[in-house]
Design an enzyme around this catalytic site. Structure first.
Site, PDB file in Angstrom:
ATOM      1  N   ASP A 152       0.902  -1.192  -0.186  1.00 48.74           N
ATOM      2  CA  ASP A 152      -0.067   0.143  -0.016  1.00 48.74           C
ATOM      3  C   ASP A 152       0.877   1.278   0.169  1.00 48.74           C
ATOM      4  OD1 ASP A 152      -1.999   1.939   0.594  1.00 48.74           O
ATOM      5  OD2 ASP A 152      -2.863   0.766   2.133  1.00 48.74           O
ATOM      6  N   GLY A 191      -5.215   3.482  -7.853  1.00 53.22           N
ATOM      7  CA  GLY A 191      -4.992   3.712  -9.522  1.00 53.22           C
ATOM      8  C   GLY A 191      -4.327   4.818 -10.084  1.00 53.22           C
ATOM      9  N   ASP A 212     -10.377   4.413  -1.416  1.00 53.94           N
ATOM     10  CA  ASP A 212     -10.975   3.715  -0.179  1.00 53.94           C
ATOM     11  C   ASP A 212     -12.591   3.534  -0.939  1.00 53.94           C
ATOM     12  OD1 ASP A 212      -8.449   3.434   0.333  1.00 53.94           O
ATOM     13  OD2 ASP A 212      -8.881   3.308   2.341  1.00 53.94           O
TER      14      ASP A 212
HETATM   15  C1  GAL Z   1      -5.287   2.169   2.631  1.00 56.57           C
HETATM   16  C2  GAL Z   1      -6.019   1.272   1.902  1.00 56.57           C
HETATM   17  C3  GAL Z   1      -7.152   0.296   2.639  1.00 56.57           C
HETATM   18  C4  GAL Z   1      -6.341  -0.062   3.920  1.00 56.57           C
HETATM   19  C5  GAL Z   1      -5.809   1.110   4.718  1.00 56.57           C
HETATM   20  C6  GAL Z   1      -4.996   0.606   5.789  1.00 56.57           C
HETATM   21  O1  GAL Z   1      -4.449   2.975   2.129  1.00 56.57           O
HETATM   22  O2  GAL Z   1      -6.451   1.788   0.892  1.00 56.57           O
HETATM   23  O3  GAL Z   1      -7.479  -0.601   2.016  1.00 56.57           O
HETATM   24  O4  GAL Z   1      -5.264  -1.184   3.671  1.00 56.57           O
HETATM   25  O5  GAL Z   1      -4.898   1.839   3.968  1.00 56.57           O
HETATM   26  O6  GAL Z   1      -4.469   1.929   6.650  1.00 56.57           O
END
Ligand code: GAL
Length: 387
Positions: A152, A191, A212
């Site tokens: 991420d 994306g 998200d």
């Molecule tokens: C976001 C991600 C989520 C989750 C979250 C955890 O960036 O899109 O799906 O993983 O971080 O902090």
């Protein structure tokens, strides 16, 4: 003439070589169909622990989900501890005292384990992440028995320039491959930079195409409908990921949850349940496990469906299936029930078709030229039609 042919052949070779990495960069045995599982983020956020993950894994192994194809138990953000002086990543000792034991336990249930980290120095929640430790972290994950890494972006911008993003993803992918353990690689950078064009080249089996998702109809339906046009980038081994399921998280009604499942299956999207599996209603479990609906997602042809007939607040989506039949999704985005007319000719379907309602698991009979269906507010109907 001969020279022309040779030039032509060389040009073809260049095109072939340039076009193949997307296919051959994959480990083909991974993700032949879209991966399925559960992820802790949508319902637990950072409040996770060894006990919670074990309970969710046990629920998934015994409530019919494992039998329906759900396989990965993904520990999202909230497990991290620190890198020690030797650079070894440790989990939070209070919440996750022994990651290897947890992975062994989940494997013992016949399931696989996923974990979340970031190419940046910190996760989105400010916890420890993998920057500067990629190789060691990949080895630690492999030693624990991790089968899936969600990578991420989070704080990636603090250490990488935008044009270094692909290299940062490829580095972790290569380090995971070098461990010799087959580990799914799931890209999560919302994306940016049209990730669908390069996600497979840097070793991803799936890549998030959006920001998200949240547990409301507008968020869910837009995340799904936005995938239209990206179908050429998905296929066996590499999938567009419009984010996880919100089914059963409590802020939508069951019609709306049906619509997420209908759309995700037509999209050949990864199916990661995001609810508390230890406390779900029978209706939620039914939405998550209908075998005929899941078969559309998991169809061997691996084609991502597309919107074939947008008409005001209604849309008809089609997905060609390996057996020559077609899945049709009828969506009503409006705030009241709507009648949708499916005109076979405008969708390129045969004049006469047999239709089956996959949610009801019922044959509807033979239709000529068109069929007409009433679809509830925010609802959907999923049909399989064949000659
Ligand atoms: C976001 C991600 C989520 C989750 C979250 C955890 O960036 O899109 O799906 O993983 O971080 O902090």
């Amino acid at each position: 003439m001969k020279t022309e042919l040779r030039v032509c052949f060389s040009a073809l070779l260049v095109i072939f070589v340039a076009a193949t990495p997307a296919v051959f960069a994959q480990t083909p045995e991974l993700a032949r169909t879209p991966p399925m599982g559960w992820n802790s983020w949508n319902c637990f956020r950072l409040n996770i622990s060894d006990a919670i993950i074990r309970a969710e894994a046990e629920a998934m192994a015994t409530n019919g989900m494992k039998a329906a194809g759900y396989e990965f138990v993904v520990i999202d953000g909230g497990w991290e501890g620190f890198h020690d002086t030797n650079g070894i990543f440790h989990s939070d000792p209070n919440r996750f005292p022994d990651m290897k034991a947890l992975c062994d336990y989940i494997h013992g249930l016949g399931l696989k384990v996923g974990i979340h980290t970031s190419p940046g120095p910190k996760t989105c929640a400010g916890h420890e992440a993998s920057y500067g430790h990629e190789k060691q972290d990949a080895e630690t994950f492999a030693r624990w028995g991790i089968d899936f890494v969600k990578y991420d972006w989070c704080s990636g911008d603090e250490v990488y320039k935008p044009d270094e993003m692909q290299t940062a993803y490829k580095k972790m992918s290569d380090d995971l491959k070098a461990t010799g353990r087959p580990i799914f690689f799931s890209l999560c950078q919302y994306g940016m930079q049209n990730v669908w064009q390069w996600g497979a080249l840097v070793g991803g089996q799936m890549w998030r195409t959006t920001g998200d998702i949240s547990d409301n109809y507008n968020s869910v339906i837009l995340h799904g409908l936005e995938q239209n046009g990206l179908e050429k980038y998905a296929g066996p081994g590499h999938w567009n990921d419009p984010d996880m399921l919100e089914i059963g998280n409590g802020k939508m009604n069951d019609e709306e949850y049906h619509s997420q499942m209908t759309l995700w299956c037509l999209l050949a999207a990864p199916l990661f349940a995001g609810n508390d599996l230890t406390k779900m209603s029978p209706a939620t479990l039914k939405i998550l496990t209908n075998p005929e609906v899941i078969a559309i997602d998991q169809d061997a042809a691996g084609v991502q469906g597309h919107c074939a007939w947008p008409e005001g607040p209604t849309e008809i989506w089609t997905k060609p299936l390996a057996d020559g039949s077609t899945a049709l999704g009828l969506f009503n985005l409006d705030a009241h029930a709507m009648t949708i007319i499916v005109n076979f000719k405008s969708l390129g379907l045969p004049e006469t078709v047999q239709a089956r309602d996959l949610w009801l698991r019922k044959d509807l009979g033979t239709f000529q030229h068109r069929l007409t269906v009433s679809v509830p507010r925010h609802g959907s109907v999923l049909l399989k039609v064949k000659k």
